[in-house]
Write an enzyme that holds these catalytic residues in place. Structure first.
Site, short mmCIF file in Angstrom:
data_model
loop_
_atom_site.label_atom_id
_atom_site.label_comp_id
_atom_site.label_asym_id
_atom_site.label_seq_id
_atom_site.Cartn_x
_atom_site.Cartn_y
_atom_site.Cartn_z
N ARG A 194 15.02 0.62 6.79
CA ARG A 194 14.30 -0.08 5.71
C ARG A 194 15.29 -0.69 4.74
O ARG A 194 16.36 -0.15 4.48
CB ARG A 194 13.39 0.88 4.93
CG ARG A 194 12.69 1.92 5.73
CD ARG A 194 11.78 1.39 6.79
NE ARG A 194 10.69 0.60 6.24
CZ ARG A 194 9.66 0.18 6.95
NH1 ARG A 194 9.57 0.50 8.22
NH2 ARG A 194 8.72 -0.55 6.40
N LYS B 155 -1.37 7.85 1.43
CA LYS B 155 -1.78 6.46 1.57
C LYS B 155 -3.06 6.33 2.40
O LYS B 155 -3.42 5.23 2.82
CB LYS B 155 -0.65 5.65 2.22
CG LYS B 155 0.67 5.72 1.45
CD LYS B 155 1.82 5.17 2.25
CE LYS B 155 3.16 5.56 1.62
NZ LYS B 155 4.30 5.24 2.49
N PRO C 46 0.80 -1.21 0.00
CA PRO C 46 0.00 0.00 0.00
C PRO C 46 0.84 1.26 0.00
O PRO C 46 1.12 1.81 1.04
CB PRO C 46 -0.82 -0.12 1.29
CG PRO C 46 -0.63 -1.51 1.75
CD PRO C 46 0.66 -1.96 1.22
N GLU C 47 1.22 1.68 -1.17
CA GLU C 47 1.74 3.03 -1.32
C GLU C 47 0.71 3.74 -2.19
O GLU C 47 -0.36 3.20 -2.41
CB GLU C 47 3.14 2.99 -1.98
CG GLU C 47 4.14 2.21 -1.13
CD GLU C 47 5.55 2.17 -1.70
OE1 GLU C 47 5.94 3.13 -2.38
OE2 GLU C 47 6.26 1.19 -1.47
#
Length: 296
Positions: free
Chosen positions: A284, A54, A2-3
Site C-alpha cells: 500500500r 468496515k 470506506p474505513e
DNA sequence: GACAATGTTACAGT
DNA sequence: CACTGTAACATTGT
C-alpha cells in the site's frame, strides 16, 4: 474511502431512513455480488443497522439480516422521502435534509452502469448498491449467523468503543510486522484502513516501518490517542471522499481536504517543513515525514 | 501501455 | 497451526 468513519456515516444515514420500513422488491443485476436468498428479507421491517469495523448489517424483524461490505468502491445510496423514525446525532457529517447536496460527479443518475443491486421499499424509496470494482459483497443470512461469517468472525476490537489502552498495548507488543500493516489488520483492530493508518502514525510521529516491539509505552499511548482523534475528526467531517465514497444520501465528506500526510508526497510537512515521502509498505502507498517520523 | 487506487482474501513460505 | 508477505479480484483514471 470506506474505513470506519465512512462506513459509520453510511450506517447513520441508513438508520435514519431505512429503520421501520419494509423492502418490497430486490433487483439483483449482478448475481455474483449477492449470496443467500433475497426473498427472506422482503415484507419484514428493518429493525436496526449495525456496523462492525468496515462491515454493515441490516437487521430485519424476522431475524434475517443483510451483511454488506463495500470494500473500496461500493456505495449505498438512499433515494426517497426523508422522514425519519429516529434522530441522528449531530456532528456526524450527515447533512440535514433540505440542504443536501448530492455529489453528481460521484453518484450520477440512478440506477447507473455500476448499480448492481436495487432495493425498493414500501414508502416509495430505493436503496442502490453501486460498486465500480465489484469487490464488495452482500450476504443474506439468519441474524444469528452474521457473527460467524468469515469477515465478522475474526474481527478485532472497535477503536472508538471497546478497545482499551491495555488491550492495544498487548496487541502492539505481540506483533512482528511493521506498525502500519498492524494498524490495518482487521483481525487485530477493526476499521482502520490505509488513509487513517497513515494519518494516525503521522500525528503520533511514528515511522510506518517501526517494529511494534520497539515502541515505548508513551509512544503506544500517543498512537492510541492519535487513532481515536483521527477517526473522530473523520467522523465529524463525514469521512474522506478522495475517490468514490459518499454517504447514504450521495453526499461527499470533507476529510480529504484536511489530510495531513495521505497523498501529500512532495509537499512540505506542516510541522517541520521537510518534504513528505512516499514508499510502498505491505503493498500500500505509505506517506510519512522523514524528519517527524524517524525510524530509529 | 504501465501503474496505482479507500479492502479483503487466498495462497505460499517460514 | 500460527504468522507474515505477496498476488489476485475488476474497473477506472493518470
Amino acid at each position: 474511502m470506506p474505513e470506519l468513519p465512512e462506513v459509520e456515516t453510511i450506517r447513520l444515514g441508513l438508520q435514519k431512513y431505512l429503520v421501520g420500513h419494509v423492502i418490497e422488491s430486490i433487483d439483483i443485476r449482478l448475481p455474483k455480488m449477492v449470496s443467500g436468498e433475497a426473498k427472506r428479507v422482503k415484507d419484514t421491517k428493518v429493525q436496526a443497522i449495525r456496523r462492525y469495523g468496515k462491515g454493515l448489517v441490516i437487521d430485519f424483524a424476522n431475524n434475517y439480516s443483510i451483511a454488506i461490505h463495500i470494500k473500496m468502491t461500493g456505495q449505498l445510496i438512499y433515494q426517497g422521502p426523508r422522514s425519519s423514525l429516529r434522530p441522528v446525532p449531530s456532528g456526524t457529517g450527515l447533512r440535514s435534509s433540505g440542504q443536501a447536496k448530492v455529489s453528481r460527479e460521484k453518484v450520477g443518475n440512478l440506477p447507473g452502469p455500476h448499480t448492481h443491486v436495487i432495493f425498493r421499499l414500501n414508502n416509495n424509496s430505493f436503496l442502490y448498491y453501486n460498486d465500480i470494482r465489484q469487490f464488495g459483497w452482500i450476504k443474506i443470512v439468519p441474524t444469528n449467523d452474521v457473527s460467524s461469517l468469515p469477515f465478522f468472525k475474526d474481527l478485532g476490537p472497535e477503536p472508538l468503543s471497546n478497545l482499551t489502552i491495555d488491550q492495544f498495548s498487548s496487541i502492539v507488543k505481540a506483533v512482528k510486522s511493521p506498525i502500519k500493516p498492524l494498524l490495518m489488520d482487521q483481525k487485530k483492530i477493526a476499521g482502520i484502513g490505509n488513509i487513517y493508518a497513515n494519518e494516525a502514525l503521522y500525528l503520533a510521529k511514528i515511522h510506518p516501518k517501526r517494529q511494534p516491539s520497539s515502541l515505548s509505552d508513551p509512544e503506544i499511548k500517543t498512537l492510541f490517542d492519535a487513532i481515536e482523534n483521527v477517526l473522530k475528526k473523520a467522523l465529524e467531517t463525514g469521512g474522506s471522499s478522495e475517490w468514490q465514497y459518499v454517504n447514504a444520501l450521495g453526499q461527499e465528506g470533507s476529510y480529504q481536504k484536511i489530510f495531513q500526510i495521505y497523498g501529500q508526497v512532495g509537499k512540505k510537512c506542516k510541522i517541520c517543513g521537510a518534504t513528505i515521502q512516499k514508499i510502498t509498505l505491505g503493498g500500500r502507498g505509505t506517506f510519512f515525514c522523514p524528519a517527524c517520523q524517524r525510524l530509529a
